[in-house]
Design a protein around this motif. Structure first.
Motif, short mmCIF file in Angstrom:
data_model
loop_
_atom_site.label_atom_id
_atom_site.label_comp_id
_atom_site.label_asym_id
_atom_site.label_seq_id
_atom_site.Cartn_x
_atom_site.Cartn_y
_atom_site.Cartn_z
N ASP A 362 8.20 0.81 2.94
CA ASP A 362 9.00 1.53 1.74
C ASP A 362 8.67 0.63 0.23
OD1 ASP A 362 9.47 4.01 2.89
OD2 ASP A 362 11.55 3.62 2.19
N GLU A 363 8.83 -0.75 0.64
CA GLU A 363 8.85 -1.66 -0.38
C GLU A 363 7.51 -1.87 -1.08
OE1 GLU A 363 9.14 -4.47 3.30
OE2 GLU A 363 9.97 -2.46 2.62
N VAL A 364 6.38 -1.63 -0.19
CA VAL A 364 4.85 -1.79 -0.66
C VAL A 364 4.65 -0.62 -1.71
CG1 VAL A 364 2.58 -1.55 -0.13
CG2 VAL A 364 4.24 -2.79 1.25
N ILE A 365 5.30 0.75 -1.34
CA ILE A 365 5.22 1.88 -2.30
C ILE A 365 6.09 1.50 -3.44
CG2 ILE A 365 5.52 4.38 -2.46
CD1 ILE A 365 4.75 4.47 0.38
N ARG A 366 7.18 1.04 -3.28
CA ARG A 366 8.55 1.10 -4.43
C ARG A 366 7.97 0.01 -5.46
NH1 ARG A 366 12.92 3.97 -3.69
NH2 ARG A 366 13.11 5.07 -1.70
N GLN A 367 7.26 -0.93 -5.07
CA GLN A 367 7.09 -2.09 -6.00
C GLN A 367 5.99 -1.89 -6.86
OE1 GLN A 367 6.03 -5.10 -3.13
NE2 GLN A 367 3.88 -4.48 -2.74
N GLU A 368 5.15 -0.50 -6.84
CA GLU A 368 4.28 0.02 -7.57
C GLU A 368 4.92 0.90 -8.39
OE1 GLU A 368 1.33 -1.09 -7.79
OE2 GLU A 368 1.39 -2.18 -6.04
N ARG A 381 6.02 7.14 -17.45
CA ARG A 381 6.19 6.23 -16.17
C ARG A 381 6.16 6.87 -14.65
NH1 ARG A 381 8.44 1.31 -17.49
NH2 ARG A 381 9.21 0.86 -19.60
N VAL A 382 6.60 8.07 -14.61
CA VAL A 382 6.29 8.55 -13.60
C VAL A 382 4.71 8.84 -12.96
CG1 VAL A 382 6.49 10.77 -12.31
CG2 VAL A 382 8.37 9.80 -13.50
N ALA A 383 3.89 9.46 -14.13
CA ALA A 383 2.50 9.39 -14.04
C ALA A 383 1.72 7.90 -13.66
CB ALA A 383 2.05 9.89 -15.49
N LYS A 384 2.40 6.66 -14.58
CA LYS A 384 1.74 5.61 -13.96
C LYS A 384 2.06 5.31 -12.60
CE LYS A 384 1.54 3.65 -18.84
NZ LYS A 384 2.34 2.86 -19.92
N SER A 385 3.27 5.47 -12.09
CA SER A 385 3.57 5.01 -10.90
C SER A 385 2.87 5.92 -9.79
CB SER A 385 5.07 5.64 -10.49
OG SER A 385 5.95 4.95 -11.34
N ARG A 386 2.27 7.34 -10.14
CA ARG A 386 1.57 7.63 -8.91
C ARG A 386 0.18 6.93 -9.01
NH1 ARG A 386 -2.26 10.69 -7.46
NH2 ARG A 386 -3.44 10.22 -9.36
N GLU A 387 -0.39 6.78 -10.27
CA GLU A 387 -1.64 6.18 -10.50
C GLU A 387 -1.67 4.83 -9.58
OE1 GLU A 387 -3.84 4.53 -14.29
OE2 GLU A 387 -3.67 6.74 -14.39
N ARG A 388 -0.60 3.93 -9.85
CA ARG A 388 -0.68 2.58 -9.46
C ARG A 388 -0.51 2.93 -7.84
NH1 ARG A 388 0.38 -1.85 -12.42
NH2 ARG A 388 1.07 -2.88 -10.23
N ILE A 389 0.18 3.76 -7.15
CA ILE A 389 0.18 3.93 -5.86
C ILE A 389 -1.06 4.25 -5.17
CG2 ILE A 389 1.34 5.25 -3.84
CD1 ILE A 389 3.70 5.43 -5.85
N ASP A 390 -1.68 5.46 -5.89
CA ASP A 390 -2.93 5.75 -5.52
C ASP A 390 -4.15 4.85 -5.68
OD1 ASP A 390 -4.94 8.09 -4.86
OD2 ASP A 390 -5.73 7.57 -6.62
N ARG A 391 -3.86 3.70 -6.63
CA ARG A 391 -5.11 2.85 -6.74
C ARG A 391 -5.09 1.58 -5.91
NH1 ARG A 391 -4.56 1.39 -12.91
NH2 ARG A 391 -4.82 -0.57 -12.09
N THR A 392 -3.88 1.60 -5.07
CA THR A 392 -3.61 0.50 -3.86
C THR A 392 -4.79 0.71 -2.75
OG1 THR A 392 -2.31 1.88 -2.58
CG2 THR A 392 -1.08 0.18 -4.32
N GLY A 393 -5.07 2.06 -2.72
CA GLY A 393 -6.25 2.42 -1.60
C GLY A 393 -5.73 2.62 -0.32
N TYR A 394 -4.30 2.53 -0.07
CA TYR A 394 -3.91 2.54 1.28
C TYR A 394 -3.62 4.24 1.53
CZ TYR A 394 -2.37 -2.26 0.07
OH TYR A 394 -2.03 -3.39 -0.39
N PHE A 395 -3.90 5.12 0.60
CA PHE A 395 -3.42 6.46 1.03
C PHE A 395 -4.53 7.66 0.61
CE2 PHE A 395 0.07 4.12 -0.41
CZ PHE A 395 0.98 4.21 0.67
N ASN A 396 -4.60 8.64 1.39
CA ASN A 396 -5.75 9.70 1.10
C ASN A 396 -5.29 10.44 -0.11
OD1 ASN A 396 -7.89 9.30 2.85
ND2 ASN A 396 -6.43 9.97 4.64
N GLU A 397 -4.03 10.71 -0.18
CA GLU A 397 -3.33 11.65 -1.17
C GLU A 397 -2.12 11.11 -1.52
OE1 GLU A 397 -2.41 16.30 -1.70
OE2 GLU A 397 -2.99 15.55 0.16
#
Length: 761
Positions: A362-368, A381-397
């Protein structure tokens, strides 16, 4: 009359199934003939219970109730003293469903659709339901323009009262659009309207785009496209009067006729703001994209309402309503707009919920996350959060929803749902050259080790010239502020004896690095390393370049350097995997600290940008330059020269084969102190693969140069053109390129086909 006849037939059947009986008290009920249906299920439907008085009417009701379940194809009621005997014959169960000749649809998609109409494995077989399913299959094909489809259904009995269903499908060829007529187009040329539509008559690229294949859904989309086309040009009263689609008797060609009413063109007379203007009217006015005196455009009006809604969203008003009300003056052909603003109540975030992360902590996602719990809601900020989580490359969606909290009017939850992907990667690169034959390189890495967000990688290269073993590790959140830490350790040997000259080098080293976030897009990296390189030159071999022999005389066989690095990275990509916009810029300085054996510097800059030309067409531009030289009067070590050519550089040429050559030995590449590489790719998805397979043409240019003896005007850039394909396959990422050099020079080394492949785990 027909209804009475049918009712009489049913009554007579029920009466024949249960002969006239004398009323009696039921002492027991016995079931016969059940195989798969549970006895309790049968009893739950029976209107007769032990202790009831059995009559003709009750027997008929029992038979009717059991037939209505759909489980049985025959039901009889018999009497054995005071015992009611229910004799049933079950309908067969569906054991398997197969499709033969299926190409247009995915099997799982059709299986799911059949289940919705009642045909699925383990369900009770019913002929009427099967016919309904067959008609549904045909309807699905008709929506894809395959009017010649034929479906033959075969039901095969199996043991234990089961059946197998086979759908044999002859899909036929899809009907192609022969002609599209737009009736009523006067103000705008029919040619321009047809060009805006998705469906077209056949062209030279239709085999690829399939834009000439009729589809009911695409036609609906095209009608909306026409409506938008006119509304964006001021035709407020535009309407589609009728649409006619006809097909030739052989079901191969489609004729489409669209009748429209353009109406009059309107100008904007005024734009007013009304309602609760939480911000100053002047601030709202800056967001208005439509102006008085201009031709009305629905697109600009929508941009205006969206900009105001987004602005309010950034201020914490999550449920703002912004609507534009038009007032038409048909005589003057003008329209006045009043934009009503209702910000609602300011909203804050109650809780952030993370779901779908079966491996990642959880903390890996929450820190983004940039939106905090308990803070005012901020759409940006919500949009930036989604973008940063996506840019980690850990998730398909990655999806983010902000539902209101039940029972409140000023709270929302932020629900983050992710779909995990395999973040381990084993990659293999291969190429073929006349010097080294097959060259292999590979790496194994895990970018999300144990779900911690930390990166660990191992690089291996088995080429005859270059052999490498390296380990790297990165902790992107070494501190809670987002400072990253990492280290690198490597051992590599260079042995170009196969190219005709004898020198070998052995290098080992390692270093530590830190990354400091400057803002949401920018990162500053610093590092310090140690490197020891040992040179082994055999002077008796005349193929050894004189520069290498001279370097050994001046600096000896072994040298230590302390390279310090500073780099800046700006990442604006919208996705780390399927990038369609934004890009990555990198600028770096490497300085071998003076006072040790060797001292030099290297400057590099690269810029990669993506542009969406259309929904599916992406243009990628890349540029890279480099400059290096010695310090304190020293020359740049020859093994620190820049090289170009091959995958990631100028495709179509062998790896590291471009640039200055030894005057005595033209096959020997020396590298250079200056480097230029330029790439352009046009990427598009391949039909049937969505974004998993993208391909397109490319053009590359580049070379490396020395300050003396080899200039840009003398050597010039090397160019190549070709095709590239990148496929995220079930086995892992694959990338292929076929490059054709342009203007080949005498000493150029060509390698037209190159590829990289890997697998994830």
């Amino acid at each position: 009359m027909k209804k009475n006849l049918l009712a009489g037939l049913v009554i007579s059947l029920l009466a024949s199934a249960a002969a006239a009986i004398e009323p009696f008290t039921v002492r027991d009920i016995r079931l016969e003939g059940i195989q798969r249906v549970e006895a309790g299920t049968v009893f739950s439907y029976l209107p007769v219970k032990v202790g009831d008085t059995m009559t003709d009417e009750m027997a008929a009701q029992a038979i009717k109730a059991l037939f209505a379940t759909g489980f049985f194809k025959d039901v009889r009621i018999e009497m054995d003293g005071g015992v009611v005997v229910v004799v049933v014959e079950e309908r067969p169960a569906i054991a398997q469903i197969d499709f033969i000749g299926l190409k247009e649809f995915d099997k799982e998609q059709l299986t799911k659709g059949l289940k919705e109409v009642g045909v699925a494995v383990a369900r009770t077989f019913d002929r009427a339901t099967l016919e309904k399913a067959e008609q549904e299959l045909k309807r699905q094909y008709l929506t894809r323009g395959r009017y010649a489809v034929t479906i033959t259904t075969t039901v095969t009995p199996l043991e234990r009262n089961r059946v197998a269903i086979n759908f044999t499908i002859d899909e036929g060829e899809p009907a192609t659009i022969r002609q599209i007529n737009i009736v009523g187009a006067n103000a705008i040329r029919e040619k321009d309207l047809l060009a805006a539509m998705q469906q077209k008559t056949g062209g030279w690229l239709s085999w690829y785009t399939k834009d000439d294949q009729y589809s009911r859904q695409k036609l609906s989309a095209d009608l909306e496209t026409l409506r938008s086309y006119y509304l964006d040009r001021g035709y407020l009263e535009f309407s589609v009067e009728s649409t006619q689609v006809s097909i030739t008797p052989d079901k191969k060609e489609i004729y489409i006729t669209i009748s429209i009413n353009e109406g009059e063109r309107y100008l904007v007379s005024s734009v007013k703001l009304a309602g609760d203007l939480t911000l100053s009217e002047e601030e709202f006015r800056k967001l208005v994209k439509i102006r008085a005196g201009e031709v009305f455009s629905r697109e600009r009006l929508n941009e205006t309402t969206k900009a105001i809604t987004d602005k309010l969203g950034h201020q914490g008003y999550a449920f703002a309503n912004v609507n534009a009300a038009p007032e038409l003056d048909k005589e003057k052909r003008q329209v006045a707009f009043t934009i009503f603003v209702d910000p609602g109540k300011r909203t804050y975030v109650r809780r952030i919920n993370v779901t779908g992360n079966t491996k990642t902590r959880d903390e890996v996602i929450r820190q983004e996350m940039r939106q905090m719990e308990g803070a005012w809601y901020d759409a940006d900020r919500v949009a930036k959060s989604r973008e940063r989580i996506d840019r980690t490359g850990y998730f398909n969606e990655v999806t983010v929803e902000t539902p209101p909290v039940p029972g409140t009017i000023d709270q929302v939850d932020v629900n983050v749902n992710v779909a995990e992907k395999s973040t381990g990667n084993i990659s293999i690169g291969a190429g073929y050259s006349t010097a080294e034959k097959v060259i292999l390189s590979g790496s194994i890495s895990q970018t999300n080790i144990f779900g911690s967000g930390k990166h660990l990688g191992l690089q291996i290269n088995t080429g005859k010239l270059n052999r490498t073993l390296g380990i790297n590790y990165t902790n992107p959140y070494f501190t809670v502020d987002g400072i990253s830490q990492g280290f690198d350790v490597y051992y590599r040997t260079l042995n170009p004896t196969s190219l005709g000259y004898a020198f070998q080098s052995t290098s080992w080293g390692g270093g530590i690095r830190f990354g400091f976030p400057l803002d949401e897009k920018d990162m500053l990296n610093v590092g310090l390393a140690i490197d020891q390189t040992t040179i082994d030159i055999t002077p008796i071999t005349i193929a050894t370049p004189i520069q290498y022999i001279q370097f050994q005389k001046e600096h000896g066989d072994s040298n230590i350097t302390l390279p310090a690095t500073v780099s800046w990275i700006r990442d604006t990509r919208n996705s780390a995997i399927y990038t369609t916009s934004g890009g990555v810029q990198k600028a770096g300085v490497e300085v071998a600290i003076p006072g040790v054996d060797l001292s030099f510097y290297r400057l590099t800059y690269s810029n990669q940008q993506y542009f969406s030309l259309t929904k599916d067409l992406i243009l990628m531009l890349y540029g890279e330059v480099g400059y290096a030289n010695g310090l304190e009067g020293q020359t740049l070590p020859f093994y620190k020269n820049f090289f170009a050519g091959g995958v990631g550089s100028v495709r179509g040429f062998e790896t590291a084969s471009l640039g200055p050559v030894d005057p005595l030995y033209p096959d020997t590449r020396l590298g250079g102190t200056r480097k230029v590489v330029l790439n352009a790719e046009l990427l598009m998805p391949f039909p049937g693969f969505d974004k998993a397979l993208r391909l397109g043409p490319f053009i590359d240019a580049g070379n490396v140069f020395n300050e003396t003896g080899y200039t840009i005007s003398e050597g010039g850039l090397r160019w190549s053109v070709g095709l590239t394909a990148a496929w995220i396959s079930p086995l892992g990422p694959l990338k292929f390129s076929f490059g054709q050099p342009i203007g080949i020079e005498k000493n150029d080394k060509i390698q037209k086909f190159q590829f990289q492949m890997g697998t994830t785990f």
